[in-house]
Scaffold this motif. Structure first.
Motif, PDB file in Angstrom:
ATOM      1  N   LEU A  55       3.150   5.792  -3.017  1.00 51.45           N
ATOM      2  CA  LEU A  55       4.346   6.542  -3.380  1.00 51.45           C
ATOM      3  C   LEU A  55       4.619   6.477  -4.879  1.00 51.45           C
ATOM      4  O   LEU A  55       4.991   7.476  -5.491  1.00 51.45           O
ATOM      5  CB  LEU A  55       5.562   6.022  -2.614  1.00 51.45           C
ATOM      6  CG  LEU A  55       5.697   6.465  -1.168  1.00 51.45           C
ATOM      7  CD1 LEU A  55       6.913   5.800  -0.537  1.00 51.45           C
ATOM      8  CD2 LEU A  55       5.794   7.964  -1.063  1.00 51.45           C
ATOM      9  N   ASN A  56       4.427   5.301  -5.466  1.00 46.94           N
ATOM     10  CA  ASN A  56       4.628   5.165  -6.913  1.00 46.94           C
ATOM     11  C   ASN A  56       3.636   6.008  -7.690  1.00 46.94           C
ATOM     12  O   ASN A  56       3.957   6.579  -8.726  1.00 46.94           O
ATOM     13  CB  ASN A  56       4.502   3.700  -7.335  1.00 46.94           C
ATOM     14  CG  ASN A  56       5.649   2.856  -6.853  1.00 46.94           C
ATOM     15  OD1 ASN A  56       6.741   3.347  -6.654  1.00 46.94           O
ATOM     16  ND2 ASN A  56       5.393   1.580  -6.655  1.00 46.94           N
TER      17      ASN A  56
ATOM     18  N   ILE B  53      10.301   3.201  -6.354  1.00 42.55           N
ATOM     19  CA  ILE B  53      10.749   4.019  -5.222  1.00 42.55           C
ATOM     20  C   ILE B  53      10.699   3.243  -3.897  1.00 42.55           C
ATOM     21  O   ILE B  53      11.617   3.312  -3.092  1.00 42.55           O
ATOM     22  CB  ILE B  53       9.971   5.354  -5.127  1.00 42.55           C
ATOM     23  CG1 ILE B  53      10.584   6.272  -4.070  1.00 42.55           C
ATOM     24  CG2 ILE B  53       8.514   5.136  -4.832  1.00 42.55           C
ATOM     25  CD1 ILE B  53      11.896   6.837  -4.447  1.00 42.55           C
ATOM     26  N   MET B  54       9.646   2.476  -3.669  1.00 41.99           N
ATOM     27  CA  MET B  54       9.534   1.758  -2.397  1.00 41.99           C
ATOM     28  C   MET B  54      10.508   0.594  -2.341  1.00 41.99           C
ATOM     29  O   MET B  54      11.002   0.264  -1.270  1.00 41.99           O
ATOM     30  CB  MET B  54       8.108   1.274  -2.186  1.00 41.99           C
ATOM     31  CG  MET B  54       7.832   0.828  -0.777  1.00 41.99           C
ATOM     32  SD  MET B  54       8.124   2.171   0.380  1.00 41.99           S
ATOM     33  CE  MET B  54       8.448   1.255   1.856  1.00 41.99           C
TER      34      MET B  54
ATOM     35  N   GLY C 213       0.809  -1.218   0.000  1.00 39.00           N
ATOM     36  CA  GLY C 213       0.000   0.000   0.000  1.00 39.00           C
ATOM     37  C   GLY C 213       0.838   1.262   0.000  1.00 39.00           C
ATOM     38  O   GLY C 213       0.586   2.190  -0.777  1.00 39.00           O
ATOM     39  N   ILE C 214       1.851   1.300   0.859  1.00 37.56           N
ATOM     40  CA  ILE C 214       2.719   2.476   0.900  1.00 37.56           C
ATOM     41  C   ILE C 214       3.453   2.637  -0.428  1.00 37.56           C
ATOM     42  O   ILE C 214       3.564   3.734  -0.974  1.00 37.56           O
ATOM     43  CB  ILE C 214       3.717   2.379   2.075  1.00 37.56           C
ATOM     44  CG1 ILE C 214       2.973   2.491   3.404  1.00 37.56           C
ATOM     45  CG2 ILE C 214       4.780   3.465   1.976  1.00 37.56           C
ATOM     46  CD1 ILE C 214       3.838   2.196   4.609  1.00 37.56           C
TER      47      ILE C 214
ATOM     48  N   MET D   3      -2.233   7.531 -13.467  1.00 37.27           N
ATOM     49  CA  MET D   3      -2.453   7.805 -12.063  1.00 37.27           C
ATOM     50  C   MET D   3      -1.866   9.149 -11.705  1.00 37.27           C
ATOM     51  O   MET D   3      -0.653   9.317 -11.749  1.00 37.27           O
ATOM     52  CB  MET D   3      -1.833   6.712 -11.210  1.00 37.27           C
ATOM     53  CG  MET D   3      -2.676   5.472 -11.192  1.00 37.27           C
ATOM     54  SD  MET D   3      -1.683   4.027 -11.140  1.00 37.27           S
ATOM     55  CE  MET D   3      -1.795   3.424 -12.771  1.00 37.27           C
ATOM     56  N   PHE D   4      -2.709  10.062 -11.405  1.00 34.63           N
ATOM     57  CA  PHE D   4      -2.336  11.416 -11.010  1.00 34.63           C
ATOM     58  C   PHE D   4      -1.491  11.998 -12.081  1.00 34.63           C
ATOM     59  O   PHE D   4      -0.514  12.393 -12.203  1.00 34.63           O
ATOM     60  CB  PHE D   4      -1.649  11.428  -9.645  1.00 34.63           C
ATOM     61  CG  PHE D   4      -2.605  11.043  -8.551  1.00 34.63           C
ATOM     62  CD1 PHE D   4      -2.812  11.888  -7.490  1.00 34.63           C
ATOM     63  CD2 PHE D   4      -3.304   9.853  -8.567  1.00 34.63           C
ATOM     64  CE1 PHE D   4      -3.678  11.547  -6.467  1.00 34.63           C
ATOM     65  CE2 PHE D   4      -4.176   9.509  -7.556  1.00 34.63           C
ATOM     66  CZ  PHE D   4      -4.361  10.359  -6.500  1.00 34.63           C
TER      67      PHE D   4
END
Length: 106
Positions: free
Chosen positions: A25-26, A34-35, A20-21, A105-106
């Motif tokens: 973050l991605n 990144i994670m 989830g984190i 996404m975004f």
């Protein structure tokens, strides 16, 4: 064998937490891995009790203490940490797959 349910729940929680984190973050930073890059730092912070600044002020004792902490991990602890790493890596895979299928996404 009463530790088996605790192990399974811990592994599932670490997997879901870092998936989830990592996914968030991605999505926000637009960096697919990144994670997976940050996870070893987080895992070392979980394993080691030393402050981050100790690695710069007294690197010899901090790194030897870190090595001792890593070598003294039990198999169950390693399994839980590896499940978190799997969640972090899978979040990067899922983001890559979603972006290749056209989802923005975004």
């Amino acid at each position: 064998m009463s530790f088996l349910p605790l192990l399974l729940v811990s592994m599932l929680l670490f997997f879901v937490l870092f998936f989830g984190i990592g996914f968030i973050l991605n999505m926000l930073l637009r960096m697919s891995w990144i994670m997976a890059i940050i996870y070893p730092i987080v895992a070392l912070a979980i394993i080691q009790d030393a402050k981050f600044s100790d690695y710069f002020r007294t690197p010899g004792s901090a790194f030897s203490s870190l090595f001792e902490s890593i070598t003294s991990l039990a198999l169950l602890d390693i399994l839980v940490l590896l499940s978190g790493l799997a969640g972090a890596i899978l979040s990067g895979v899922v983001i890559k797959m979603l972006r290749s299928k056209g989802y923005r996404m975004f």
